[in-house]
Design an enzyme around this catalytic site. Structure first.
Site, PDB file in Angstrom:
ATOM      1  N   ASP A 111      23.412   5.704  79.567  1.00  0.00           N
ATOM      2  CA  ASP A 111      24.753   6.072  79.112  1.00  0.00           C
ATOM      3  C   ASP A 111      25.105   5.425  77.777  1.00  0.00           C
ATOM      4  OD1 ASP A 111      24.868   3.555  80.202  1.00  0.00           O
ATOM      5  OD2 ASP A 111      26.326   4.047  81.756  1.00  0.00           O
ATOM      6  N   ASP A 158      22.647  -0.897  79.509  1.00  0.00           N
ATOM      7  CA  ASP A 158      23.628   0.088  79.959  1.00  0.00           C
ATOM      8  C   ASP A 158      24.913  -0.141  79.163  1.00  0.00           C
ATOM      9  OD1 ASP A 158      25.829   1.175  81.813  1.00  0.00           O
ATOM     10  OD2 ASP A 158      24.037   1.720  82.955  1.00  0.00           O
ATOM     11  N   HIS A 164      26.115  -2.392  89.634  1.00  0.00           N
ATOM     12  CA  HIS A 164      27.515  -2.682  89.988  1.00  0.00           C
ATOM     13  C   HIS A 164      27.695  -3.125  91.438  1.00  0.00           C
ATOM     14  CE1 HIS A 164      28.973  -1.293  86.177  1.00  0.00           C
ATOM     15  NE2 HIS A 164      28.572  -0.056  86.359  1.00  0.00           N
ATOM     16  N   HIS A 219      27.806  -0.108  80.313  1.00  0.00           N
ATOM     17  CA  HIS A 219      28.770  -0.796  81.174  1.00  0.00           C
ATOM     18  C   HIS A 219      28.255  -2.168  81.596  1.00  0.00           C
ATOM     19  CE1 HIS A 219      29.717   3.591  81.925  1.00  0.00           C
ATOM     20  NE2 HIS A 219      30.861   3.110  81.465  1.00  0.00           N
TER      21      HIS A 219
END
Length: 348
Positions: free
Chosen positions: A163, A75, A40, A77
């Site tokens: 995750d 992931d 990120h 996200h």
């Protein structure tokens, strides 16, 4: 902010860059840095628990030796920091398998992103809650096969956010650790340099078990790994089953219907047909961690130092030699001079 943040960033980022250098020089086929994968972080800001984007820096290092680098993100996200860094270049293609939760993806769930000619170099595959191993594999394997055939990358970076596992505190997928690891095993079959990184994961005991299992899988030792965890100082955290496996939740609804997945897969495969073939040869810049790069930097600093010495002498001052060692290379070749007063004979 937290104590030791700078050192933490140096360690995980250095691990990813160092891994890229090893792969570039053929010192190994696969490098694992579970501390990395902070996808990120942006060029000028931290985001989503990520401070320095080690993935971008490792890919830039790989691009010194490879025309194209494939970035795969499993992931839950969106890897927005990596996508943003390479949005206008065809040197890297990003493949993300992400949750379509509101706010997770800033491009309104487009399946292809980019600017002008680079429109098809970033593909994000939006998935609904509860996707299981079989549904995930039905997308991952055919899409990645097409990517490897069409894009022909010289190296692969795989971000392994945990995750996306069942039971994660923030994630909404329903993958087992074996379903998660199947992605690693599949990408390893293409026989190209592979950099495996960590990422998200908000149930610590699942993260530890997942990446332990995937390390064994990449080494071809998964069959030798015992299902029951051995006694250790953290044993109590892995209850109540105390096993290596992370199983999908049987009571969690898979909202990804087969017809929707078939349509999604077809659309992504059609988009991939627009990816252009490999371009012309390129001139390679120096490595990040070789004596050539160190020597170049040393010469530039020596030139700067000589200029400062001249200025100080004109003003009646001098310069004292102070030995400072750099954290890489041959230390006898990488000392630099800083400080003030005269250069003594005992400094060499």
């Amino acid at each position: 902010m937290f104590n030791g943040m700078v050192e933490y960033c140096q360690l995980y980022t250095g691990g990813s860059i160092g891994g890229a250098v090893r792969l570039n020089h053929g010192m190994c086929d696969t490098v694992i840095n579970w501390a990395g994968g902070l996808h990120h972080a942006k060029k000028s800001e931290a985001s989503g628990f990520c401070y320095v984007n080690d993935i971008v820096l490792a890919i830039l290092e790989m691009l010194k030796y490879h025309h194209r680098v494939l970035y795969v993100d499993i992931d839950v996200h969106h890897g927005d920091g990596v996508e943003e860094a390479f949005l206008t270049t065809g040197e890297i293609i990003e493949r993300g398998y992400i949750s379509e939760q509101p706010g997770n993806y800033s491009h309104n769930m487009l399946l292809r992103d980019g600017i002008d000619d680079d429109l098809y170099y970033s593909h994000n595959v939006p998935l609904r809650d509860g996707i299981d191993d079989d549904s995930y594999e039905s997308l991952f394997k055919p899409i990645m096969t097409k990517v490897m055939e069409q894009y022909q990358p010289g190296a692969v970076v795989l971000q392994s956010g945990a995750d996306s596992l069942a039971g994660d505190r923030l994630g909404v997928f329903n993958l087992s650790n074996k379903g998660h690891a199947a992605c690693h095993k599949f990408m390893a079959t293409f026989d190209v340099p592979l950099l495996v990184l960590g990422g998200g994961g908000y149930k610590i005991k699942n993260v530890a078990r997942c990446w332990t299992y995937e390390t064994g899988a990449l080494l071809g030792r998964e069959e030798q790994m015992a299902e029951e965890l051995p006694p250790n100082e953290f044993y109590e955290y892995f209850g109540p089953d105390y096993s290596l496996s992370i199983k999908s939740k049987p009571d969690m609804e898979n909202r990804n219907k087969k017809a929707d997945l078939d349509k999604l897969r077809t659309m992504v495969l059609q988009n991939l047909s627009h990816v252009r073939p490999v371009g012309a040869p390129f001139q390679r810049p120096p490595d990040a961690m070789t004596t050539d790069a160190v020597a170049t930097t040393k010469k530039e600093r020596d030139d700067d130092s000589d200029s400062e010495d001249v200025k100080k002498r004109q003003l009646g001052g001098g310069s004292r030699g102070v030995k400072k060692q750099r954290p890489w290379g041959n230390q006898s070749d990488s000392d630099i001079v800083i400080g003030d007063d005269d250069m003594d004979a005992d400094y060499e």
